[in-house]
Design a protein around this motif. Structure first.
Motif, mmCIF file in Angstrom:
data_model
loop_
_atom_site.group_PDB
_atom_site.id
_atom_site.type_symbol
_atom_site.label_atom_id
_atom_site.label_comp_id
_atom_site.label_asym_id
_atom_site.label_seq_id
_atom_site.Cartn_x
_atom_site.Cartn_y
_atom_site.Cartn_z
ATOM 1 N N ASN A 67 12.445 61.114 72.196
ATOM 2 C CA ASN A 67 11.667 61.235 73.429
ATOM 3 C C ASN A 67 12.624 61.484 74.601
ATOM 4 O O ASN A 67 13.517 60.681 74.870
ATOM 5 C CB ASN A 67 10.858 59.953 73.667
ATOM 6 C CG ASN A 67 9.836 60.106 74.777
ATOM 7 O OD1 ASN A 67 10.057 60.829 75.740
ATOM 8 N ND2 ASN A 67 8.725 59.415 74.642
ATOM 9 N N SER A 69 12.251 61.223 77.689
ATOM 10 C CA SER A 69 12.170 60.214 78.750
ATOM 11 C C SER A 69 13.062 59.006 78.479
ATOM 12 O O SER A 69 13.348 58.223 79.377
ATOM 13 C CB SER A 69 10.716 59.751 78.928
ATOM 14 O OG SER A 69 10.244 59.110 77.754
ATOM 15 N N HIS A 70 13.512 58.845 77.219
ATOM 16 C CA HIS A 70 14.367 57.712 76.864
ATOM 17 C C HIS A 70 15.859 58.027 77.036
ATOM 18 O O HIS A 70 16.696 57.128 76.960
ATOM 19 C CB HIS A 70 14.122 57.288 75.409
ATOM 20 C CG HIS A 70 12.751 56.739 75.169
ATOM 21 N ND1 HIS A 70 12.175 56.692 73.914
ATOM 22 C CD2 HIS A 70 11.836 56.226 76.022
ATOM 23 C CE1 HIS A 70 10.962 56.166 74.006
ATOM 24 N NE2 HIS A 70 10.744 55.872 75.278
#
Length: 362
Positions: A67, A69-70
């Motif tokens: 991901n 966003s991580h």
């Protein structure tokens, strides 16, 4: 309804048998809430530095995440842990499937913890190219080591990475070192793909063999043999002891045909039994001699520096690849371009140039 046609599947619930009740619903709810909770970078860093295994596992899951966003939080955690890393010996263990890697690592790990070491085992499991799933069953195989308070076992799926090394194994090593583990063991999927990846992230590369795997001519084939710092013939017990000793002699002769290593280390051969424990202490003694030599001539530090540079370039390649395939314009063009290539309307090379030109233009 005809009762004989009620169950058409092999797996079904028998009428009259209810599901077992949860023993402690309050505890189960707490676990679920904890899993859903977003842990801050500070909480992860503090937990790792205090040796909290649950937090370490959560941080590894974060850096393994695909991901986008991580990514920022993962980099923040890794950067903070770098100050507390590089204080371990990193050992790569490889060998063909069935050679007994997991059994060897358990016996070897138990010996190390008995010597006062803190051992982290990063076991890479093969991923299916069809279902993309992975069993992750190494904890089951290492049932004694997994209960050891001074050991930590983390299975990860290899994904699409060649050599059976998970994409984020390099960063996982840093987190484990920051958590206080002084011996990191990386178990690969097995020989057959490129083992360069694991060789470029460990200090000592151990190749496990079994008797009957080949003669001297097989032994001198370049590749995995050339990278090995030691060859250990496993399963040297019972009626197999004589065969293991003969294999040791054959591989020892083969090793002398390879060019000298930059570290001036001469690769060794040995036999061991992961079942009886015979020869396991000698494997660690060999690694200690290797560390003594490479620290004296400074090749240990030089190799670590070369590995850092290698992973810098690998990360750039990885990020470029990811960015290319996630580019909106490329995503739209790729499917139609692939169809054109399959129909021989355009050559693969011209199609690649077309896509790359579009990517760099944007």
């Amino acid at each position: 309804m005809n009762p004989k046609k009620q169950h058409t599947k092999s797996l079904h619930e028998i009428a009259g048998i209810s599901l077992p009740e949860i023993i402690n619903s309050k505890s189960a709810n707490q676990v679920q809430k904890w899993r859903k909770k977003q842990t801050s970078s500070k909480e992860l860093i503090d937990g790792i530095l205090t040796g909290d295994i649950a937090v370490l596992s959560r941080a590894i899951t974060l850096i393994e995440s695909t991901n986008v966003s991580h990514l920022a939080q993962a980099n923040e955690v890794i950067t903070a842990c770098l100050l507390h890393a590089n204080k371990s010996v990193r050992i790569g263990v490889t060998g063909v499937p069935g050679v007994g890697k997991s059994t060897f690592i358990e016996a070897f790990g138990k010996h190390l913890t008995a010597c006062g070491k803190k051992v982290a085992v990063l076991a890479v499991d093969p991923s299916s190219t069809i279902s993309h799933g992975s069993i992750l069953g190494d904890k089951t195989r290492m049932e004694e080591l997994v209960k050891d308070a001074n050991a930590y076992i983390r299975p990860s799926a290899s994904g699409e990475t060649l050599g059976g090394v998970a994409r984020k194994t390099r960063e996982t090593i840093i987190l484990c070192e920051a958590a206080g583990f002084d011996t990191i063991i990386i178990e690969t999927v097995g020989v057959g793909q490129s083992e360069t990846a694991v060789h470029s992230m460990v200090d000592f590369f151990l190749l496990l063999k079994i008797a009957g795997a080949g003669d001297e001519l097989q032994g001198i084939k370049r590749g995995i043999m050339e990278m090995a710092d030691a060859i250990v013939i496993n399963k040297a017990d019972g009626d197999n002891i004589k065969k293991a000793n003969l294999a040791k002699v054959a591989f020892n002769r083969a090793l002398h045909l390879f060019p000298a290593k930059k570290s001036d280390w001469t690769p060794t051969t040995a036999t061991c039994s992961s079942i009886t424990g015979e020869g396991i202490p000698e494997v660690w003694q060999t690694i200690e001699k290797f560390l003594e030599l490479t620290n004296e001539n400074n090749s240990f530090v030089e190799k670590r520096a070369e590995q850092n540079n290698y992973w810098l370039l690998e990360t750039i390649n990885d990020q470029l690849r990811s960015h290319f395939y996630n580019h909106p314009e490329i995503e739209n063009l790729l499917a139609s371009t692939q169809k054109a290539v399959q129909k021989n309307e355009i050559s693969p090379f011209a199609a690649a140039q077309k896509l790359l030109k579009k990517y760099f233009k944007d």
